[in-house]
Design a protein around this motif. Structure first.
Motif, short mmCIF file in Angstrom:
data_model
loop_
_atom_site.label_atom_id
_atom_site.label_comp_id
_atom_site.label_asym_id
_atom_site.label_seq_id
_atom_site.Cartn_x
_atom_site.Cartn_y
_atom_site.Cartn_z
N THR A 108 -5.23 -3.41 12.51
CA THR A 108 -4.26 -3.14 11.45
C THR A 108 -3.64 -1.77 11.70
O THR A 108 -4.03 -1.06 12.63
CB THR A 108 -4.94 -3.17 10.07
OG1 THR A 108 -5.95 -2.16 10.04
CG2 THR A 108 -5.55 -4.53 9.79
N THR A 118 -11.09 -10.89 3.93
CA THR A 118 -11.13 -9.54 3.38
C THR A 118 -10.18 -9.40 2.21
O THR A 118 -9.18 -10.12 2.10
CB THR A 118 -10.77 -8.50 4.45
OG1 THR A 118 -9.46 -8.80 4.95
CG2 THR A 118 -11.78 -8.48 5.57
N THR A 120 -7.91 -7.10 1.50
CA THR A 120 -7.03 -6.01 1.94
C THR A 120 -5.59 -6.49 1.83
O THR A 120 -5.33 -7.66 1.58
CB THR A 120 -7.35 -5.59 3.39
OG1 THR A 120 -7.21 -6.74 4.23
CG2 THR A 120 -8.75 -5.03 3.51
N LYS A 131 -6.39 1.73 -3.68
CA LYS A 131 -6.80 0.49 -4.36
C LYS A 131 -5.67 0.05 -5.28
O LYS A 131 -5.10 0.86 -6.02
CB LYS A 131 -8.06 0.70 -5.19
CG LYS A 131 -9.26 1.21 -4.42
CD LYS A 131 -9.95 0.10 -3.73
CE LYS A 131 -11.18 0.67 -3.03
NZ LYS A 131 -12.15 -0.30 -2.75
N VAL A 145 -7.28 -5.02 -4.25
CA VAL A 145 -7.20 -4.97 -2.79
C VAL A 145 -7.12 -3.52 -2.33
O VAL A 145 -6.77 -2.62 -3.11
CB VAL A 145 -5.99 -5.77 -2.26
CG1 VAL A 145 -6.12 -7.24 -2.61
CG2 VAL A 145 -4.69 -5.21 -2.79
N ARG A 146 -7.45 -3.31 -1.07
CA ARG A 146 -7.36 -1.99 -0.44
C ARG A 146 -6.23 -2.05 0.59
O ARG A 146 -6.17 -2.96 1.41
CB ARG A 146 -8.69 -1.63 0.23
CG ARG A 146 -8.71 -0.28 0.90
CD ARG A 146 -10.09 0.02 1.47
NE ARG A 146 -10.61 -1.07 2.29
CZ ARG A 146 -10.39 -1.17 3.60
NH1 ARG A 146 -9.66 -0.30 4.25
NH2 ARG A 146 -10.92 -2.19 4.28
N ASN A 148 -4.57 -1.33 3.92
CA ASN A 148 -5.01 -0.93 5.26
C ASN A 148 -3.98 -1.28 6.34
O ASN A 148 -4.25 -1.13 7.52
CB ASN A 148 -6.36 -1.58 5.60
CG ASN A 148 -6.24 -3.06 5.89
OD1 ASN A 148 -5.30 -3.72 5.46
ND2 ASN A 148 -7.21 -3.59 6.60
N ASP A 149 -2.80 -1.72 5.91
CA ASP A 149 -1.80 -2.14 6.90
C ASP A 149 -0.42 -1.84 6.34
O ASP A 149 -0.26 -1.53 5.15
CB ASP A 149 -1.96 -3.65 7.18
CG ASP A 149 -1.46 -4.05 8.56
OD1 ASP A 149 -0.88 -3.19 9.26
OD2 ASP A 149 -1.65 -5.22 8.93
#
Length: 185
Positions: A108, A118, A120, A131, A145-146, A148-149
């Motif tokens: 990512t 996941t 994310t 978050k 979700v977090r 990360n992309d």
């Protein structure tokens, strides 16, 4: 020369009675320790057997009371602080899409491997690790979700969800959904 007193007077003195024989009180006579001991011994011999047993029962010390069982003092359990609801910093809404199977195993934008299932997501501007609570406005489902992309780069979409988050929100079948985003602190 020693004078002896009557056994009755000794018995009164030994029994702790406050009544004194007037003749002894006026004469100022004293009784020696030997006389008291001999009087006690002679009383024990002269007393009937039932009285002696009774006297022995009275003299015997009572059995020590059983000590209560001591329980060790246990420290109180730590009280966990009440869970604090994450504070919403910003909100927005728009369309969400999802991505997954073609990207599994690839890196990512923040360098971690993209794994199936996941929670994310990809966002154009939010910092990595942020978050975000995503709510599907069509069915009311919510997940956190977090980021990360980076993305989505298609049309007016605001977020790209990983397959795990999309399945929780019920977006997999339709491919896109109208969502509300709440950035959490």
């Amino acid at each position: 020369m020693r004078r002896t007193t009557s056994l009755g007077a000794l018995a009164l003195l030994l029994s702790g009675s406050s009544v004194l024989i007037p003749a002894m009180a006026q004469s100022g006579r004293t009784i020696s320790g030997e006389a008291i001991a001999s009087a006690q011994y002679s009383e024990e011999l002269a007393a009937p057997a039932a009285t002696t047993k009774l006297a022995i029962r009275e003299v015997q010390e009572p059995a020590p009371a059983a000590e209560p069982l001591l329980r060790p003092i246990t420290p109180p359990l730590p009280i966990a602080p009440a869970p604090v609801a994450p504070r919403v910093v910003a909100t927005s809404s728009g369309q969400a899409s999802w991505y997954g199977p073609g990207f599994f195993g690839r890196r990512t934008a923040n360098g971690e491997r993209f794994r199936p299932g996941t929670l994310t997501a990809a966002h154009r501007t939010l910092p990595f690790g942020t978050k975000v609570r995503v709510t599907n406005l069509w069915n009311g489902r919510t997940t956190v979700v977090r980021i990360n992309d980076r993305g989505p780069f298609h049309g007016n979409r605001v977020i790209d969800l990983a397959h795990g988050a999309a399945s929780q929100l019920g977006v997999v079948a339709s491919g896109v959904a109208q969502v509300k985003l709440e950035v959490l602190r």
